[in-house]
Structure formats: structure tokens, C-alpha cells
Design an enzyme around this catalytic site. Sequence first.
Site, PDB file in Angstrom:
ATOM      1  N   GLY A 293       0.828  -1.197   0.000  1.00 15.11           N
ATOM      2  CA  GLY A 293       0.000   0.000   0.000  1.00 15.11           C
ATOM      3  C   GLY A 293       0.854   1.234   0.000  1.00 15.11           C
ATOM      4  N   GLY A 295       1.159   5.024   1.940  1.00 14.49           N
ATOM      5  CA  GLY A 295       0.681   5.897   3.009  1.00 14.49           C
ATOM      6  C   GLY A 295       1.257   7.285   2.857  1.00 14.49           C
ATOM      7  N   GLY A 296       1.013   8.091   3.860  1.00 11.34           N
ATOM      8  CA  GLY A 296       1.450   9.477   3.804  1.00 11.34           C
ATOM      9  C   GLY A 296       2.949   9.634   3.642  1.00 11.34           C
ATOM     10  N   PHE A 297       3.709   8.655   4.128  1.00  5.25           N
ATOM     11  CA  PHE A 297       5.157   8.814   4.127  1.00  5.25           C
ATOM     12  C   PHE A 297       5.859   8.025   3.035  1.00  5.25           C
ATOM     13  CE2 PHE A 297       3.959  10.363   8.212  1.00  5.25           C
ATOM     14  CZ  PHE A 297       4.885  11.350   8.513  1.00  5.25           C
ATOM     15  N   GLY A 298       5.088   7.270   2.292  1.00  7.59           N
ATOM     16  CA  GLY A 298       5.723   6.508   1.225  1.00  7.59           C
ATOM     17  C   GLY A 298       5.059   5.157   1.034  1.00  7.59           C
ATOM     18  N   VAL A 300       4.667   0.991   0.994  1.00  7.00           N
ATOM     19  CA  VAL A 300       4.964  -0.079   1.933  1.00  7.00           C
ATOM     20  C   VAL A 300       5.021  -1.405   1.171  1.00  7.00           C
ATOM     21  CG1 VAL A 300       4.261  -1.237   4.053  1.00  7.00           C
ATOM     22  CG2 VAL A 300       3.740   1.181   3.732  1.00  7.00           C
ATOM     23  N   LYS A 314       8.743   0.161   4.899  1.00  4.64           N
ATOM     24  CA  LYS A 314       8.222   1.451   4.477  1.00  4.64           C
ATOM     25  C   LYS A 314       9.344   2.192   3.773  1.00  4.64           C
ATOM     26  CE  LYS A 314       5.139   3.236   6.981  1.00  4.64           C
ATOM     27  NZ  LYS A 314       4.046   4.001   7.562  1.00  4.64           N
ATOM     28  N   ASP A 406      -1.803  10.847  13.813  1.00  4.64           N
ATOM     29  CA  ASP A 406      -2.471  10.425  12.583  1.00  4.64           C
ATOM     30  C   ASP A 406      -3.220   9.116  12.801  1.00  4.64           C
ATOM     31  OD1 ASP A 406      -3.356  10.610  10.002  1.00  4.64           O
ATOM     32  OD2 ASP A 406      -1.477   9.947   9.080  1.00  4.64           O
TER      33      ASP A 406
END
Length: 601
Positions: A293, A295-298, A300, A314, A406
Site C-alpha cells: 500500500g 501511506g502518507g510517508f511513502g 509499503v 516502508k 495520525d
Amino acid sequence: MAEVILLFLSVVTLLSFPTTKAVYIYHSCPNTTVFTPNSTFQSNLNHLLSTLSSNATRTGFYNATSGRTPNDTVYGLFLCRGDVTTTACKSCVTTATSEVVQRCPVEREVVIWYNDCMLRYSNKSFFSVASESPKMFAWNTQNVSIEPNRFSQVLANLTEVATAAANSGEKFATREVNFTGLISLYSLEQCTQDLSSSDCNWCLVRAIAELPTCCSRKIGGRVLYPSCNVRYEVYPFYNSTSALAPAPGARPLSPPSSVTKAENDMTTVESLQFDLGTVEAATKKFSADNMLGEGGFGQVFKGTLDNGQEIAVKRLSKSSGQGVREFKNEVLLVAKLQHRNLVKLLGFCLEGEETLLVYEYVPNKSLDYFLFEQLDWSRRCTIIGGIARGILYLHEDSRLRVIHRDLKASNILLDANMNPKISDFGMARMFGVDDQTQGNTRRIVGTYGYMAPEYAMEGLYSVKSDVFSFGILLLEILTGRKNILGFHPTNSAPTLLSFAWQLWNEGKVLELMDPMLKDSCNPNEFLRCIHIGLLCIQEDAKNRPTMSSVVLMLKSESISLSKPERPAFFTGRSINDHCHTLGDLPSFSVNALTISDDIPR
Ligand SMILES: *[C@@H]1O[C@H](CO)[C@@H](O)[C@H](O)[C@H]1NC(C)=O
Ligand SMILES: *[C@@H]1O[C@H](CO)[C@@H](O)[C@H](O)[C@H]1NC(C)=O
Ligand SMILES: *[C@@H]1O[C@H](CO)[C@@H](O)[C@H](O)[C@H]1NC(C)=O
Ligand SMILES: *[C@@H]1O[C@H](CO)[C@@H](O)[C@H](O)[C@H]1NC(C)=O
Ligand SMILES: *[C@@H]1O[C@H](CO)[C@@H](O)[C@H](O)[C@H]1NC(C)=O
Ligand SMILES: *[C@@H]1O[C@H](CO)[C@@H](O)[C@H](O)[C@H]1NC(C)=O
Ligand SMILES: *[C@@H]1O[C@H](CO)[C@@H](O)[C@H](O)[C@H]1NC(C)=O
Ligand SMILES: *[C@@H]1O[C@H](CO)[C@@H](O)[C@H](O)[C@H]1NC(C)=O
Ligand SMILES: *[C@@H]1O[C@H](CO)[C@@H](O)[C@H](O)[C@H]1NC(C)=O
Ligand SMILES: *[C@@H]1O[C@H](CO)[C@@H](O)[C@H](O)[C@H]1NC(C)=O
Ligand SMILES: *[C@@H]1O[C@H](CO)[C@@H](O)[C@H](O)[C@H]1NC(C)=O
């Protein structure tokens, strides 16, 4: 012959912590064996009772013998409940020795039970012999309303507590086990200390085996034998502070809700460092097939190490906002945050352009996926309880004070047993966003829809912003709906939050219930959970409870809840920009809002 005494005990008091007043329960002294008043036996008995009473100042169990000739000898003992104070024990035994001669003036074989102690004597030696008779049963009149079959299974598991009690020096153990995640079962088991471990275990196992007969489907029950006793309730009826102290053998089945796990101080930055080659091999060079998937940071990726261990990697899209050393130190600190409701950070890799974080792999999908699946009430309660404990750990029980910032359904992962694990915590720390305890930030890392208004609009955050997000999650889990704009077709209730508030004020909260829960959910528990959710999303952060209060409120029905003030009707400004972070949602139809019988289950 086994004499069975059935006693109908209506338990009125919810919290019966040991008090100094001895509460009489029952006694047994058949008049078939009596002694002659003013005989040697009587004087021996008087001596025995005074010996027992005087020895109760220093110990919770004492056995004694009085008399020389076999015909006149009296054997006796007292046993105080393992968690009561010396004062309460002394007081109970004193009461027992003075009352027993009125209740049983001439009888030779006597057992008398009080809440805090038991007194027994006989002209026969009974030490070191496990005895089941006379026996007494008592139960709470209230029935188990949810999952009675699983409740019975949890009760059957009390034999594990029996083992703990039998193997402890005090022959005493208590344990709290979760039943639904919101409701815990508290049990206490104890033997007289003259028994061997195996006799004690045998006695307790026999007593537990009586529970289905005596106390079937009751929320509280007791089996009292002369040699051992078992009690369970859905509220903490014993003093767990002192109960834990004297019984080293009595380890809880599952760690207490917010236990601070022993942190491994030997962990070093070196031990957390993965080399890029290893991670690339594990993830097949970050192949698209392995992508889990984004996410906000990159992105995975799933990976498998040489030793077979599965990991989630991640791959950070941007480098840390701070120096390499600071980053490593933060990773080290975050890796030390270990709790069963947190996804474990295993390490990192910093090489060339890559900044990678390596986590334990959590097999099931995230909560936002399951919200729309068939999660029954008890599962949801377990998930809510787990999330609450995970956040509590971040806020209060870990050495660091971490604000997640978050929290949202897509950041709650579920393991193979559907236990929740919070992911993405400590990101702000590792990215050097700013001081964690509270503050003001211009880099808002949260997700609209979950963010407290003071954070979303002013960048002000604190533990109470996480409490707000938790409140939103709670409402989503209970209702099976997302807190998004367009939630409701009318302007009067544009979000789940405002819809919940509206129904609350109209006294129609049950209409919020996910139709799938209709059969498995107890309406009172549902109301209580919604109530807690509303307390968490109050507009004024000061009014929101702390996570430790939330955990308590979820756990104990006896804690009363204050009236919620108006929630923060945050309708968001740039909400469209952030819609993707809410995950891929099945589209909503207006029909989904109507509770009706014909919704497919
Ligand atoms: C023993 O008790 C029973 C009833 O509890 C009574 O009927 C009987 O008379 C008593 N016997 C003696 C010897 O006191
Ligand atoms: C105890 O007392 C009963 C009668 O009251 C008697 O039958 C029995 O033998 C006594 N037991 C002992 C061990 O003295
Ligand atoms: C027992 O002794 C007390 C006084 O010590 C006396 O009052 C009572 O009458 C005596 N009872 C019998 C049955 O002998
Ligand atoms: C405790 O019991 C013993 C005999 O069993 C007795 O000698 C002693 O006096 C008792 N302790 C106290 C404080 O009375
Ligand atoms: C207490 O019970 C033990 C058996 O468990 C026995 O060996 C001991 O003699 C008893 N103590 C007294 C004072 O009767
Ligand atoms: C003990 O009691 C029995 C009957 O109960 C009697 O036959 C015997 O003589 C008594 N023994 C003593 C030492 O008093
Ligand atoms: C508990 O269930 C039993 C049998 O199902 C019923 O007779 C009893 O009234 C119930 N008790 C309460 C307090 O609801
Ligand atoms: C009973 O205990 C076993 C072993 O600890 C555990 O695996 C099982 O889930 C427990 N069952 C229930 C219903 O709690
Ligand atoms: C609590 O009980 C549920 C069963 O309802 C079980 O699945 C879960 O693992 C338990 N949760 C914890 C945190 O022990
Ligand atoms: C519980 O036990 C502890 C330790 O023995 C004691 O300090 C405390 O007063 C007890 N609490 C109650 C309510 O009895
Ligand atoms: C996810 O949880 C479900 C229970 O709903 C379970 O049947 C399934 O095996 C889990 N999936 C994985 C990959 O563990």
C-alpha cells in the site's frame, strides 16, 4: 454425604473491596455430632478459638490443635482471603470466633464463611486433606447477555488460575481476563495452606467444574469448599494491589491492560540497522507484486528475510528532516516502544538515496477494510479496547510521551487473530517535526476527518488531539460508517460526527448501530460506547478525557460518564485534497443510513 447448600446471593454492591466489617455468608454445623457443654472438649475448643484469633494478627492462614486425649482434641484453622489486609483478616477472624459459638453452640464439626475469611474446626483431624464438603454456592442473579457460550469457555479456562494458585506459596491467585475486550472477568482462587500443590489444584479444579451447574450463565459466581474456593465476577471485587504482591506464582494470563513491557536496553542502533541488500532481497527489489500500500510517508512493501521472517518495509519518499544521527536515535527510541497493540519497528536502513523503516509484518488488512466486513460486537469491542490501550501506552506508559497525530482506521492493522495494532506512530519524531509533548506545528501530519479542530485549524496538538481521533475511530467502528463529508445528504448532519450528535440529542442513539450488530450487541453497551466516543470528540480539548480515563470507562461499567458537550463540527477546508488518505471506500448510498431489517447480513 455431601451436603450441598445452595445460597441465593443477590450481589448488590458493585465494589466490595475488603472492609473491616466482617460480612457473614453462611455456616454449616450439623447437629448430628455434638459435644457436652462444659466438657473438656468445650474448654479445648475455647482455647483453640482464642489461639486462632490471636494468631490472626500476623498471618492469613493458621492451623492449630488443642487437647491431649484423642476424644477431646479439637483441630481448627482459619483462612483469610489472600488480598485482605492484616487488619481486615484479624477483624474477620475475631468476629468469626465469637459468632460461631452462638451459631453452633454444641456442634463438633463446623465451617463458617465470611466474605474475608473462613473458620473451620472439628474433633477429627482434617489437616492436609482436601475436602469438598460441606459446600456452598452463590451467584449473581444477572445473566450473561452476550456470547454465553464463549463466557462458559472463559470460565472453563479458570483452571489455569488454579494451577497458578496451587503453585504459589500462599495458595492464592487472582486473574483478570478479557471477555469482550470491554468486559473483563475477574477471578480469585484460594486453598487452605495445609494442602499440597497437587491437592490444592485438584480441589480447585473440582470447584471450577461445579460452576456450570451452580452458576450457569451468571455474571458472577462462587463455589466455597472447606479446603478451597473459587469466585468470579465481571467487576474487580478483590484488591489487585495486594493480590499481586504475595502471590509470585500468580502471573496474569494476559499482561494487565497498560503494562509497560520491559524495554530492552541492550538494543543499539547497530542492531537495528539493516543493509540495503538484505531489504532488497527480501522485497524482490521493491517489486510491484510486493507492494502492500501507500501511506502518507511513502510506499509499503512486504518482504521475507532469509530466515523466513516476514517484514513490512516502508520506503520513505522523503528523507528525514534532521541529521542522520538524530534520525537513528529517534528510530532507536521508537523501536523501544513495544506493546501488543503497536506494530513493532524492527529497524531501519539508510543507504544512498534510500530511507527505509522495517516493521513486523501484520498479516491482516487494516481496520478501514474490515469496518465494512462482518465484525461482530465482541470483535469490535476487542478492537476498540486494544486501540485504546495502544494509545494509552504511547501517551503515558512508555518512557517517551508520544502523540500519534495520525490515528485513523487505515493506520490500525489487524493481526491473524484480529487484534488491533497501531501503525505509523513516532513518525513525527523520526522526521524531526518538532517537540512531541505538545506544541504548535505548521507541518500537519494528520488526516482530515480524524483531526481535532485545534490541530487541523491552528496546528495545536496535544494528547487530546489523539483522543479526538480515537473518538472518531470509535464512532466509525460502532456504526460501520466513515466520518467523511457527503456522509449524509442533508446539510444538517454532514458528517458521522454531527449525525451522531444529532441522534444523541434526539435520544435516538440506537439508530446509529451498524445493522450487522443487531443480534450480537447489547444496546446498553452500545450506548455507553457512543457516549464515550462523544466525550472524546468534544470541541474543547480540555473537556476530552485522557486515554487512561477512556480505558477505565471502557472497562468498568461502574464508572459513570459525564454529559458530553458539543462536539467539534469540523467540516474541513481542504478535505478533498486528503480524501485519498481515507482509503478506498465502498461508496455510500443514502440507504445505508437507514436501519432496517432487510439490509443483507
Ligand atoms: C437437628 O436439627 C434438625 C433441624 O435442623 C431438628 O429437627 C432436630 O431436632 C435437631 N436435632 C437435635 C438432636 O437437636
Ligand atoms: C467425633 O465426634 C463424633 C461424635 O460426636 C464421633 O462419632 C467421632 O468418633 C469423633 N471423632 C473422633 C476422631 O474423635
Ligand atoms: C456450664 O458452666 C457454666 C458456668 O461456667 C454454667 O453457668 C452452666 O450452667 C454450665 N452448664 C452445664 C450444662 O453444666
Ligand atoms: C499462636 O498460636 C500458638 C499455638 O498454636 C500460641 O502458642 C501462640 O500464643 C499464638 N500466638 C499468639 C500471638 O497468641
Ligand atoms: C498444621 O497442619 C499441618 C499439616 O498441614 C500439621 O503438620 C501441623 O501439625 C498443624 N499444626 C498444628 C499446630 O496443628
Ligand atoms: C473415647 O470415647 C469413646 C466413646 O465415644 C469411649 O468409649 C472411650 O472410652 C473414650 N476414651 C477416652 C480416653 O476417654
Ligand atoms: C436469567 O435467565 C433465567 C433462565 O433463562 C431466567 O429465569 C431469569 O429470570 C433470568 N434472570 C434475570 C435477572 O434476568
Ligand atoms: C483458554 O486458554 C487458552 C490457553 O491460554 C487460550 O488459547 C484460549 O483462547 C482460552 N479460551 C478462551 C475462551 O478464553
Ligand atoms: C480479548 O478477547 C477476544 C475474544 O473476544 C480475543 O480475541 C482477544 O485476543 C482478547 N484481547 C486481548 C487484548 O487479550
Ligand atoms: C489494597 O492493598 C494495598 C496493599 O496491601 C493496601 O495498601 C490498600 O489499602 C488496599 N486497598 C483497599 C481498598 O483495601
Ligand atoms: C484475517 O482475519 C480473519 C478473521 O476475520 C481470518 O479468518 C483470516 O485468517 C485473517 N487473515 C490473515 C491473513 O491472517
